[in-house]
Design a protein around this motif. Structure first.
Motif, PDB file in Angstrom:
ATOM      1  N   GLN A 224       0.828  -1.399  -0.022  1.00  0.00           N
ATOM      2  CA  GLN A 224       0.108  -0.002   0.157  1.00  0.00           C
ATOM      3  C   GLN A 224       0.850   1.261   0.212  1.00  0.00           C
ATOM      4  N   ARG A 225       2.108   1.179   0.789  1.00  0.00           N
ATOM      5  CA  ARG A 225       3.033   2.218   0.771  1.00  0.00           C
ATOM      6  C   ARG A 225       3.544   2.729  -0.464  1.00  0.00           C
ATOM      7  N   ALA A 226       4.023   1.391  -1.263  1.00  0.00           N
ATOM      8  CA  ALA A 226       4.653   1.733  -2.623  1.00  0.00           C
ATOM      9  C   ALA A 226       3.706   2.084  -3.470  1.00  0.00           C
ATOM     10  N   LEU A 227       2.470   1.709  -3.498  1.00  0.00           N
ATOM     11  CA  LEU A 227       1.307   2.209  -4.580  1.00  0.00           C
ATOM     12  C   LEU A 227       1.022   3.512  -4.359  1.00  0.00           C
ATOM     13  N   SER A 228       0.791   3.850  -2.877  1.00  0.00           N
ATOM     14  CA  SER A 228       0.392   5.061  -2.530  1.00  0.00           C
ATOM     15  C   SER A 228       1.351   6.316  -2.934  1.00  0.00           C
ATOM     16  N   ASN A 229       2.831   5.867  -2.903  1.00  0.00           N
ATOM     17  CA  ASN A 229       3.806   6.823  -3.214  1.00  0.00           C
ATOM     18  C   ASN A 229       3.555   7.146  -4.798  1.00  0.00           C
ATOM     19  N   LEU A 230       3.502   6.139  -5.624  1.00  0.00           N
ATOM     20  CA  LEU A 230       3.191   6.237  -7.035  1.00  0.00           C
ATOM     21  C   LEU A 230       2.106   6.979  -7.509  1.00  0.00           C
ATOM     22  N   LEU A 231       1.032   6.898  -6.780  1.00  0.00           N
ATOM     23  CA  LEU A 231      -0.400   7.348  -7.081  1.00  0.00           C
ATOM     24  C   LEU A 231      -0.316   8.760  -6.794  1.00  0.00           C
ATOM     25  N   ASP A 232       0.311   9.273  -5.544  1.00  0.00           N
ATOM     26  CA  ASP A 232       0.541  10.550  -5.018  1.00  0.00           C
ATOM     27  C   ASP A 232       1.750  11.325  -6.027  1.00  0.00           C
ATOM     28  N   ASN A 233       2.541  10.799  -6.287  1.00  0.00           N
ATOM     29  CA  ASN A 233       3.444  11.110  -7.444  1.00  0.00           C
ATOM     30  C   ASN A 233       2.777  11.620  -8.700  1.00  0.00           C
ATOM     31  N   ALA A 234       2.001  10.518  -9.315  1.00  0.00           N
ATOM     32  CA  ALA A 234       1.146  10.703 -10.573  1.00  0.00           C
ATOM     33  C   ALA A 234       0.171  12.052 -10.273  1.00  0.00           C
ATOM     34  N   LEU A 235      -0.304  12.029  -9.081  1.00  0.00           N
ATOM     35  CA  LEU A 235      -1.380  13.331  -9.013  1.00  0.00           C
ATOM     36  C   LEU A 235      -0.566  14.704  -8.933  1.00  0.00           C
ATOM     37  N   ARG A 236       0.552  14.749  -8.463  1.00  0.00           N
ATOM     38  CA  ARG A 236       1.178  15.885  -8.315  1.00  0.00           C
ATOM     39  C   ARG A 236       1.894  16.335  -9.630  1.00  0.00           C
ATOM     40  N   PHE A 237       2.022  15.546 -10.814  1.00  0.00           N
ATOM     41  CA  PHE A 237       2.595  15.976 -11.896  1.00  0.00           C
ATOM     42  C   PHE A 237       1.548  15.736 -13.041  1.00  0.00           C
ATOM     43  N   THR A 238       0.387  15.515 -12.929  1.00  0.00           N
ATOM     44  CA  THR A 238      -0.755  15.529 -13.646  1.00  0.00           C
ATOM     45  C   THR A 238      -1.280  16.771 -13.695  1.00  0.00           C
ATOM     46  N   PRO A 239      -1.276  17.546 -14.996  1.00  0.00           N
ATOM     47  CA  PRO A 239      -2.104  18.966 -14.900  1.00  0.00           C
ATOM     48  C   PRO A 239      -3.660  18.760 -15.001  1.00  0.00           C
ATOM     49  N   ALA A 240      -4.051  19.955 -14.530  1.00  0.00           N
ATOM     50  CA  ALA A 240      -5.740  19.752 -14.662  1.00  0.00           C
ATOM     51  C   ALA A 240      -6.348  19.238 -15.998  1.00  0.00           C
ATOM     52  N   GLY A 241      -7.250  18.466 -15.917  1.00  0.00           N
ATOM     53  CA  GLY A 241      -7.903  18.039 -16.935  1.00  0.00           C
ATOM     54  C   GLY A 241      -6.929  16.747 -17.692  1.00  0.00           C
ATOM     55  N   GLY A 242      -5.978  16.261 -17.009  1.00  0.00           N
ATOM     56  CA  GLY A 242      -5.355  15.177 -17.379  1.00  0.00           C
ATOM     57  C   GLY A 242      -5.840  13.790 -16.814  1.00  0.00           C
ATOM     58  N   ALA A 243      -5.280  12.739 -17.128  1.00  0.00           N
ATOM     59  CA  ALA A 243      -5.542  11.452 -16.750  1.00  0.00           C
ATOM     60  C   ALA A 243      -4.634  10.448 -16.315  1.00  0.00           C
ATOM     61  N   ILE A 244      -4.885   9.653 -15.117  1.00  0.00           N
ATOM     62  CA  ILE A 244      -4.218   8.751 -14.495  1.00  0.00           C
ATOM     63  C   ILE A 244      -4.750   7.414 -15.050  1.00  0.00           C
ATOM     64  N   ASP A 245      -3.890   6.336 -15.412  1.00  0.00           N
ATOM     65  CA  ASP A 245      -4.338   4.928 -15.699  1.00  0.00           C
ATOM     66  C   ASP A 245      -3.673   4.007 -14.954  1.00  0.00           C
ATOM     67  N   LEU A 246      -4.052   3.011 -14.219  1.00  0.00           N
ATOM     68  CA  LEU A 246      -3.872   2.053 -13.587  1.00  0.00           C
ATOM     69  C   LEU A 246      -4.091   0.776 -14.481  1.00  0.00           C
ATOM     70  N   LYS A 247      -3.113   0.142 -14.787  1.00  0.00           N
ATOM     71  CA  LYS A 247      -3.391  -1.220 -15.506  1.00  0.00           C
ATOM     72  C   LYS A 247      -2.769  -2.470 -14.923  1.00  0.00           C
ATOM     73  N   LEU A 248      -3.585  -3.543 -14.913  1.00  0.00           N
ATOM     74  CA  LEU A 248      -2.908  -4.647 -14.340  1.00  0.00           C
ATOM     75  C   LEU A 248      -3.188  -5.828 -15.384  1.00  0.00           C
ATOM     76  N   GLU A 249      -1.925  -6.381 -15.852  1.00  0.00           N
ATOM     77  CA  GLU A 249      -1.888  -7.391 -16.803  1.00  0.00           C
ATOM     78  C   GLU A 249      -1.064  -8.563 -16.761  1.00  0.00           C
ATOM     79  N   HIS A 250      -1.286  -9.796 -17.148  1.00  0.00           N
ATOM     80  CA  HIS A 250      -0.130 -10.680 -16.856  1.00  0.00           C
ATOM     81  C   HIS A 250       0.505 -10.988 -18.254  1.00  0.00           C
ATOM     82  N   ASP A 251       1.738 -11.449 -18.223  1.00  0.00           N
ATOM     83  CA  ASP A 251       2.611 -11.831 -19.290  1.00  0.00           C
ATOM     84  C   ASP A 251       3.376 -12.831 -18.999  1.00  0.00           C
ATOM     85  N   ALA A 252       4.187 -13.155 -19.882  1.00  0.00           N
ATOM     86  CA  ALA A 252       5.307 -14.373 -19.764  1.00  0.00           C
ATOM     87  C   ALA A 252       6.148 -14.397 -18.655  1.00  0.00           C
ATOM     88  N   CYS A 253       6.575 -13.097 -18.073  1.00  0.00           N
ATOM     89  CA  CYS A 253       7.258 -12.748 -17.011  1.00  0.00           C
ATOM     90  C   CYS A 253       6.546 -12.735 -15.510  1.00  0.00           C
TER      91      CYS A 253
END
Length: 452
Positions: free
Chosen positions: A347-376
């Motif tokens: 939770q701490r790691a994800l919160s840091n990333l989301l807080d960082n994204a919010l600080r640098f996203t301008p007004a009217g911007g977008a944040i996208d969180l994506k979960l996907e499985h791959d070969a790795c």
């Protein structure tokens, strides 16, 4: 106890190998020479034996021997290196040319070596007659003293050659080893001269033996890592001094101003509240630095438990929803996943990333969180629109006190430790994190291994 140097060990090894090879070669040559002399002596004795048997073919008894003595002596005169002895079956010596008329028992039949009167002989004994019963045995004795002297001189020469070869090889080996190990001495000199002010020194790989090229490359790589680490440490020291100086300066200034003259109780209370905020910021910074120090030494242990990562992300989105609404930022989440991780750390790691994204996203911007499985394994992407991060800054984003905008150095809410903490947490779970920034999007990609 003083240890032998590598040069001394190689010199002794060369000398031992040379001495061994010389000794074996000398022994083989000595054996071959001795076998050659034996073969020549045998051929000579067998040829002379036929002559004597021919001269004595009419002798059946000791009484008949005088008649054949002239012919016998004529043959002996032609071969002065031979001695002759005739032993009758009656136990008497019929004829003997040996000095002193030795009465020692005759040698055994066949070819052999015999010593008589201090002289070495090659002896061949055979029946006097070969075409019928013989009443006596004839023994030919060839003086091989000169052979023995030759072999003894050769053996002495072999030992002398072995000694001189070993000595010469040791000296040459020491010189060759010293020349061959010169690159190692150069490396030692460079290593001895390495200090905080000379980390840019590098070993030259020109003229270095092939076996040491890899070592020289590894040594240069080590110096490069030390130089980089020292530069980072210097930058870190400067950054932490800057980060601590601002709140401490604020505390000192506010306290001095407050104490400059008497004030009302509510003014003192307001100053204390302001100081408390600065102290809390300092405490949080120290706590984050202690966390990073533990993580670098492997002291952070992730307690694994089954988690619904989808639910965790949704909870964070809901927590930050007031900020996203205030900043007019659209936030979305796609994909689902269940993981085994430490809930608090993740939770701490994800919160840091989301807080960082919010600080640098301008007004009217977008944040996208994506979960996907791959070969790795599992991939989690936190992407936001906004200014593109310079390519030269991306490799240092996860270092301490590094901000995407280096110009923002004023004391603020964020000290530049969030991404460093995030990387430590992700690595504690066996994953990796990287950043990509292009085309108006900045993406932080977390790759968790299979089975996470």
């Amino acid at each position: 106890m003083r240890r032998l140097s590598l040069t001394a060990r190689m010199s002794l090894l060369f000398a031992a190998c040379t001495a061994t090879v010389s000794l074996v070669a000398g022994a083989l040559f000595s054996r071959a020479s001795e076998a050659h002399f034996i073969e020549l002596d045998q051929q000579l004795l067998e040829g002379r034996l036929e002559l004597f048997q021919s001269a004595l073919r009419q002798v059946d008894t000791a009484a008949a021997l005088p008649e054949s003595l002239p012919a016998l002596r004529q043959v002996l005169t032609q071969h002065p290196d031979l001695d002759l002895r005739i032993d009758g079956n009656d136990g008497r010596i019929w004829f003997n040319t040996l000095t002193g008329q030795s009465t020692s028992p005759p040698p055994r039949p066949g070819l052999q070596r015999w010593r008589e009167g201090g002289i070495d002989y090659r002896v061949l004994r055979a029946p006097l007659r070969l075409d019928g019963p013989s009443s006596a045995d004839i023994t030919l004795l060839l003086d091989i003293t000169h052979h023995q002297h030759f072999l003894e001189r050769m053996q002495a020469l072999i030992w002398l050659t072995v000694g001189l070869s070993a000595l010469a090889t040791a000296l040459l080996g020491a010189w060759v080893a010293r020349q061959g190990l010169r690159p190692l001495h150069q490396m030692a000199n460079v290593a001895a001269g390495v200090s905080a002010s000379s980390l840019t020194t590098r070993l030259t790989e020109d003229g270095v033996p092939q076996e040491l090229v890899e070592l020289a490359g590894a040594f240069n790589a080590m110096l490069a890592r030390l130089d980089d680490g020292f530069q980072r440490l210097s930058a870190f020291s400067a950054d932490i001094a800057h980060e601590l100086r601002t709140p401490l300066s604020n505390l000192l200034t506010q306290t001095q101003v407050t104490l400059s003259h008497p004030r009302r109780a509510d003014e003192y209370r307001e100053t204390l509240h302001s100081n408390l905020e600065e102290l809390q910021r300092l405490a949080q910074m120290v706590s984050d630095m202690l966390f990073l120090a533990k993580a670098e030494h492997g002291l952070i242990t992730a307690r694994r438990e089954p988690l619904d990562l989808t639910a965790e992300l949704d909870a964070l989105i809901e927590f930050y929803s007031p900020l996203t609404e205030e900043g007019e930022v659209q936030i979305s989440r796609t994909g689902e996943a269940r993981v085994s991780a430490d809930q608090g750390l993740l939770q701490r790691a994800l919160s840091n990333l989301l807080d960082n994204a919010l600080r640098f996203t301008p007004a009217g911007g977008a944040i996208d969180l994506k979960l996907e499985h791959d070969a790795c394994g599992l991939r989690l992407t936190v992407a936001n629109t906004g200014p593109v991060i310079a390519a030269e800054l991306i490799p240092r984003l996860f270092d301490r006190f590094v901000r995407a905008d280096p110009a923002r150095r004023e004391g603020g809410e964020h000290a530049g430790l969030g991404l460093a903490i995030t990387r430590s947490i992700i690595r504690a779970h066996g994953g990796e994190i990287r950043c990509e920034s292009a085309d108006g999007w900045t993406r932080f990609i977390i790759q968790f291994p299979t089975g996470f």
